[in-house]
Motif scaffolding. Sequence first.
Motif, mmCIF file in Angstrom:
data_model
loop_
_atom_site.group_PDB
_atom_site.id
_atom_site.type_symbol
_atom_site.label_atom_id
_atom_site.label_comp_id
_atom_site.label_asym_id
_atom_site.label_seq_id
_atom_site.Cartn_x
_atom_site.Cartn_y
_atom_site.Cartn_z
ATOM 1 N N MET A 151 9.954 1.628 -3.405
ATOM 2 C CA MET A 151 8.864 1.831 -2.455
ATOM 3 C C MET A 151 8.693 0.592 -1.596
ATOM 4 O O MET A 151 8.458 0.661 -0.384
ATOM 5 C CB MET A 151 7.566 2.111 -3.213
ATOM 6 C CG MET A 151 7.516 3.479 -3.863
ATOM 7 S SD MET A 151 7.330 4.789 -2.658
ATOM 8 C CE MET A 151 5.560 4.718 -2.446
ATOM 9 N N LYS A 152 8.770 -0.537 -2.252
ATOM 10 C CA LYS A 152 8.573 -1.783 -1.536
ATOM 11 C C LYS A 152 9.612 -1.937 -0.422
ATOM 12 O O LYS A 152 9.290 -2.324 0.700
ATOM 13 C CB LYS A 152 8.696 -2.951 -2.519
ATOM 14 C CG LYS A 152 7.896 -4.161 -2.097
ATOM 15 C CD LYS A 152 7.886 -5.188 -3.209
ATOM 16 C CE LYS A 152 6.808 -6.216 -2.976
ATOM 17 N NZ LYS A 152 6.764 -7.172 -4.097
ATOM 18 N N ILE A 153 10.830 -1.597 -0.800
ATOM 19 C CA ILE A 153 11.905 -1.742 0.199
ATOM 20 C C ILE A 153 11.696 -0.786 1.351
ATOM 21 O O ILE A 153 11.803 -1.142 2.514
ATOM 22 C CB ILE A 153 13.275 -1.481 -0.461
ATOM 23 C CG1 ILE A 153 13.585 -2.600 -1.438
ATOM 24 C CG2 ILE A 153 14.364 -1.399 0.595
ATOM 25 C CD1 ILE A 153 14.775 -2.341 -2.306
ATOM 26 N N THR A 154 11.362 0.445 0.994
ATOM 27 C CA THR A 154 11.248 1.452 2.061
ATOM 28 C C THR A 154 10.023 1.201 2.934
ATOM 29 O O THR A 154 10.014 1.574 4.104
ATOM 30 C CB THR A 154 11.154 2.860 1.482
ATOM 31 O OG1 THR A 154 10.159 2.859 0.474
ATOM 32 C CG2 THR A 154 12.486 3.297 0.903
ATOM 33 N N ASN A 155 8.991 0.574 2.358
ATOM 34 C CA ASN A 155 7.782 0.346 3.150
ATOM 35 C C ASN A 155 7.903 -0.857 4.077
ATOM 36 O O ASN A 155 7.058 -1.054 4.943
ATOM 37 C CB ASN A 155 6.587 0.130 2.219
ATOM 38 C CG ASN A 155 6.123 1.453 1.647
ATOM 39 O OD1 ASN A 155 6.429 2.513 2.197
ATOM 40 N ND2 ASN A 155 5.415 1.401 0.537
#
Lengths: 335, 339
Positions: A151-155
């Motif tokens: 999630m962190k990467i995609t956000n």
Amino acid sequence: MAQPSSVSVVDIINHNNNKFGRSKSGKMMKNKPRNFPRSGDKKGNKIDMRMKKLFRKRARDYNSSDDDDDDDEEHHEDKEQEQEEDDGIHATTPHHKDFESEANSEEDEEMGDDGSEDEDEDEEEDGDNDEVQPGITQFAQGSRAFKMAFMKITNKTVPDDLLGPVLSGHKKLIAEKLAEDEAERKVKGEAKKEKHLVGEKGHVKPANFLDSHEKFLLGVATKGVVKLFNAVNKAQNAQKGLNPSRFKDAKVLGKRRKDAFFTELRKKPSLATDALSKGTKSTGSEGDNGPAWAPLRDSYMLTSSKLKDWDKLPEKNAGDDMGDQMSRDSSSDED
Amino acid sequence: MARMRNRKKKVFIKSTVKKNQQQPSVDHVTGDKIPKSFVFSRGKLPGSLRQLQNDLRKLMLPHTALKLKEKKRNSLKDFLNVSGPMGVTHFMMLSKTASAPYLRVARTPQGPTLTFKIQEYSLAVDVAHSQLHPRCPPEIFKNAPLIVLSGFGSGEQHLKLTTIMFQNIFPAIDINTVKLSSCQRIVLLNYNKDTKLIDFRHYSIRLQPVGVSRRLRKIVQNHKVPDLRTLKDVSDFVTSAGYGSESEADEEAATVSLTSDLGRVNRAATKSAVKLQEIGPRMTLQLVKIEEGLCSGGVIFNEYGSGDGAKLEVNQESQKTDEVDQETDDENQEMDEEE
């Protein structure tokens, strides 16, 4: 949810069996295959329990540094993910399906733990550190950690750039290279297009309708076909009822054809000129001088005896030069 | 070295050609020699021309090698060597230069060779695309096409030669024995005197009874139950004309009466209309030159020769040997033929 996680835990331990227990590996290896299919085996059970304890201890010693990290994690949220990812990798080690849980008591404990983990996050770390050994992560936890990281990467917001996220030092270089590539591709495409055009030279798609020229050609062709069919009709009507396989009829047929042939021969010169003026329609060819040949004459255009000679002679004397024939022929035509 | 030579000599021909060999080389009814042909390319062809080559092979069926495999290293000599035992009498060679594609038609062992510049061409596919109901049943390729030559009768030498060449490329028809059911295709060559171009067309022949409404014809042909929903009585189906009249005005000229029944609908008693539909390919050819030999030898006719007539005359006076060199030089300048 709880079941697979516990299996994985025990499994890892078992997996470690092979890794660490090299001292008595011979015995273990023998035991293992017997152990897995038959879970109820008492001896296997016992050994497994003992081994489990041993390896748990060893793992604790081995991962002592990780313990420290775990302690830090509570304070630094950021690091937690790294650690968890690390654990997740451990958790995904291959496990055997057949293995059934022997240590029931332990599993129960863990199951209870799982429940608590899902509910509140604060206690999660503590519980983990207490119950599950470092380096051993439950499946649920691992997947959650992975989710968080992902999630962190995609956000993350990426600068809206043509090149995408690139190291700033190389930005110019890369841009240059891309531009060069583009130009090269363009040149290549143009060359290809040109080549294609050259290849397609003369290729025309016909129109969807019949224009006057096509209609004219169609008319000419139709006329030719009608002429031939009528000639065939005339010829074959005459010999209708005569069976060429019967000797008597065959004789009659032959005589009739011969007559027709000779009459055609006699009136040929006038016919030839007539044909030339009319335009041409040829249904047969020159080479056959059989009786079948003659009636064809009235539709067979462009036949001067010289031309016929021209084509016939080379067949008879194969070694003859075609060119000689041609020149002789044409010169005689001039006369 | 030996291996190299061996490789060079070999012509790669698949078994279809061998089948061709087993075909009778002589017509069993008339005893005429059946002409056979090879259609191949010299040099590398672009895709559309390769398609044209395939179309030409199909047109030349059944006495041709439909799947003739050729390789880059195959020289004309290779084909010539094979043509003897196979009984191949004609070559059709497609080639391509920067200016235009060329078609050469040659008689095999000796020549002559006619070189045509293909001004325009359309493939069979293009022709089919241009039609509402393209018709190309595979059965029509089982028999050789008829050939109709029109407009060649001006008496010029090269035109006569062209006529003879194209007449002999297809088997002769004996009108006493020919079956009309075997005449299903026609190749038309029309010479235009003004433009000096030859139109090459390929049509399929269909016979239809005259004076029968379309509905009736269809029901006889198709064996299908007709749609009678809108009709009150069966007799309506027969009597109502419908839209069955298909421009019968010009059909008067195109009607024939048959000696025997042809198919289910064309009875000997009734008159039949001849219907042609193009199947392609379509070419517009320009006769560029005629050579004596097989792609070699003295030039009999050259379209681009400035003193065309003069050259011909000189040629006729059989002073060829002097002329040949000079002419070939000229020709090289005039026409950018490859090879």
